[in-house]
Design a protein around this motif. Structure first.
Motif, PDB file in Angstrom:
ATOM      1  N   ARG A   1      10.459 -64.475  -8.252  1.00 44.90           N
ATOM      2  CA  ARG A   1       9.779 -65.686  -7.773  1.00 44.90           C
ATOM      3  C   ARG A   1      10.133 -66.242  -6.448  1.00 44.90           C
ATOM      4  N   LYS A   2      11.545 -66.015  -5.937  1.00 47.43           N
ATOM      5  CA  LYS A   2      11.988 -66.122  -4.824  1.00 47.43           C
ATOM      6  C   LYS A   2      11.060 -65.346  -3.764  1.00 47.43           C
ATOM      7  N   ALA A   3      10.851 -63.978  -3.965  1.00 43.35           N
ATOM      8  CA  ALA A   3      10.181 -63.244  -3.312  1.00 43.35           C
ATOM      9  C   ALA A   3       8.817 -63.786  -2.932  1.00 43.35           C
ATOM     10  N   ALA A   4       8.154 -64.098  -4.047  1.00 41.15           N
ATOM     11  CA  ALA A   4       6.849 -64.714  -3.885  1.00 41.15           C
ATOM     12  C   ALA A   4       6.752 -65.982  -3.048  1.00 41.15           C
ATOM     13  N   ARG A   5       7.769 -66.917  -3.007  1.00 42.69           N
ATOM     14  CA  ARG A   5       7.683 -67.988  -2.145  1.00 42.69           C
ATOM     15  C   ARG A   5       7.795 -67.436  -0.718  1.00 42.69           C
ATOM     16  N   HIS A   6       8.810 -66.558  -0.467  1.00 43.08           N
ATOM     17  CA  HIS A   6       8.984 -66.157   0.894  1.00 43.08           C
ATOM     18  C   HIS A   6       7.746 -65.370   1.468  1.00 43.08           C
ATOM     19  N   ILE A   7       7.104 -64.767   0.772  1.00 41.69           N
ATOM     20  CA  ILE A   7       5.826 -63.870   1.048  1.00 41.69           C
ATOM     21  C   ILE A   7       4.844 -65.083   1.270  1.00 41.69           C
ATOM     22  N   ALA A   8       4.694 -66.095   0.554  1.00 38.28           N
ATOM     23  CA  ALA A   8       3.919 -67.207   0.708  1.00 38.28           C
ATOM     24  C   ALA A   8       3.996 -67.837   2.047  1.00 38.28           C
ATOM     25  N   VAL A  63       5.711 -66.872   4.719  1.00 41.42           N
ATOM     26  CA  VAL A  63       5.231 -65.617   5.795  1.00 41.42           C
ATOM     27  C   VAL A  63       3.939 -65.431   6.029  1.00 41.42           C
ATOM     28  N   SER A  64       3.262 -65.466   4.951  1.00 43.10           N
ATOM     29  CA  SER A  64       1.745 -65.210   5.135  1.00 43.10           C
ATOM     30  C   SER A  64       1.015 -66.466   5.839  1.00 43.10           C
ATOM     31  N   SER A  65       1.447 -67.584   5.263  1.00 46.79           N
ATOM     32  CA  SER A  65       0.902 -68.928   6.110  1.00 46.79           C
ATOM     33  C   SER A  65       1.308 -69.101   7.385  1.00 46.79           C
ATOM     34  N   TYR A  66       2.379 -68.439   8.078  1.00 49.81           N
ATOM     35  CA  TYR A  66       2.744 -68.457   9.356  1.00 49.81           C
ATOM     36  C   TYR A  66       1.983 -67.458   9.919  1.00 49.81           C
ATOM     37  N   LEU A  67       1.812 -66.239   9.365  1.00 51.69           N
ATOM     38  CA  LEU A  67       0.905 -65.238  10.083  1.00 51.69           C
ATOM     39  C   LEU A  67      -0.455 -65.692  10.164  1.00 51.69           C
ATOM     40  N   ALA A  68      -1.006 -66.245   9.198  1.00 50.42           N
ATOM     41  CA  ALA A  68      -2.279 -66.734   9.152  1.00 50.42           C
ATOM     42  C   ALA A  68      -2.555 -67.931  10.088  1.00 50.42           C
ATOM     43  N   SER A  69      -1.434 -68.652  10.395  1.00 49.86           N
ATOM     44  CA  SER A  69      -1.469 -69.892  11.265  1.00 49.86           C
ATOM     45  C   SER A  69      -1.531 -69.380  12.975  1.00 49.86           C
ATOM     46  N   LEU A  70      -1.432 -68.086  13.322  1.00 51.29           N
ATOM     47  CA  LEU A  70      -1.462 -67.392  14.575  1.00 51.29           C
ATOM     48  C   LEU A  70      -2.761 -67.324  15.153  1.00 51.29           C
ATOM     49  N   PRO A  71      -2.769 -67.329  16.296  1.00 46.02           N
ATOM     50  CA  PRO A  71      -3.946 -67.582  17.203  1.00 46.02           C
ATOM     51  C   PRO A  71      -4.842 -66.057  16.867  1.00 46.02           C
ATOM     52  N   PRO A  72      -6.273 -66.160  16.913  1.00 45.38           N
ATOM     53  CA  PRO A  72      -6.606 -64.694  16.687  1.00 45.38           C
ATOM     54  C   PRO A  72      -6.340 -63.821  17.910  1.00 45.38           C
ATOM     55  N   GLU A 103       3.910 -57.244   2.873  1.00 40.39           N
ATOM     56  CA  GLU A 103       3.117 -57.729   1.855  1.00 40.39           C
ATOM     57  C   GLU A 103       2.468 -59.350   2.472  1.00 40.39           C
ATOM     58  N   ALA A 104       3.314 -60.094   2.990  1.00 43.78           N
ATOM     59  CA  ALA A 104       2.855 -61.222   3.544  1.00 43.78           C
ATOM     60  C   ALA A 104       1.583 -60.827   4.841  1.00 43.78           C
ATOM     61  N   ALA A 105       1.939 -59.861   5.393  1.00 45.84           N
ATOM     62  CA  ALA A 105       0.815 -59.623   6.527  1.00 45.84           C
ATOM     63  C   ALA A 105      -0.194 -59.178   5.772  1.00 45.84           C
ATOM     64  N   ALA A 106      -0.283 -58.327   4.789  1.00 49.21           N
ATOM     65  CA  ALA A 106      -1.558 -57.718   4.192  1.00 49.21           C
ATOM     66  C   ALA A 106      -2.193 -58.949   3.421  1.00 49.21           C
ATOM     67  N   GLN A 107      -1.530 -59.813   2.685  1.00 47.72           N
ATOM     68  CA  GLN A 107      -2.292 -61.012   2.159  1.00 47.72           C
ATOM     69  C   GLN A 107      -2.923 -61.921   3.259  1.00 47.72           C
ATOM     70  N   ALA A 108      -2.455 -61.910   4.591  1.00 52.51           N
ATOM     71  CA  ALA A 108      -2.820 -62.639   5.372  1.00 52.51           C
ATOM     72  C   ALA A 108      -3.970 -61.848   6.028  1.00 52.51           C
ATOM     73  N   GLY A 109      -4.362 -60.766   5.706  1.00 54.29           N
ATOM     74  CA  GLY A 109      -5.400 -60.151   6.162  1.00 54.29           C
ATOM     75  C   GLY A 109      -5.115 -59.170   7.292  1.00 54.29           C
ATOM     76  N   PHE A 110      -4.009 -58.814   7.465  1.00 51.63           N
ATOM     77  CA  PHE A 110      -3.674 -57.901   8.784  1.00 51.63           C
ATOM     78  C   PHE A 110      -3.478 -56.526   8.252  1.00 51.63           C
TER      79      PHE A 110
END
Length: 82
Positions: free
Chosen positions: A14-21, A23-32, A52-59
């Motif tokens: 559960r903690k891992a899922a929160r951390h992944i979310a 980090v994924s949100s942060y990565l998705a907020s980066l400029p293209p 995992e977070a990067a993959a979820q953010a589309g990287f």
């Protein structure tokens, strides 16, 4: 003590899922950009979360291992010690 084993250092799912979310949100907020590099050796233990977070953010994720000649390492350590 010593180095933790895989089981001892595992993060609660559960903690891992929160951390992944987060980090994924942060990565998705980066400029293209054609390439995003995260250079922070302290993230090694959390690499799975970052990947995992990067993959979820589309990287597309890849790891790069930088190597230095041992003499350069020794000189750098000696310089910091002084």
């Amino acid at each position: 003590m010593g180095i933790p084993t895989r089981d001892e250092s595992a993060v609660d799912p559960r903690k891992a899922a929160r951390h992944i979310a987060k980090v994924s949100s942060y990565l998705a907020s980066l400029p293209p950009a054609p390439l995003v590099v995260i250079k922070e050796p302290k993230t090694t233990l959390a690499a799975g979360i970052w990947f995992e977070a990067a993959a979820q953010a589309g990287f597309d994720v890849a790891a790069v291992i930088a190597l230095r000649h041992p003499e350069e390492v020794f000189a750098s350590i000696a310089k910091r010690a002084n």
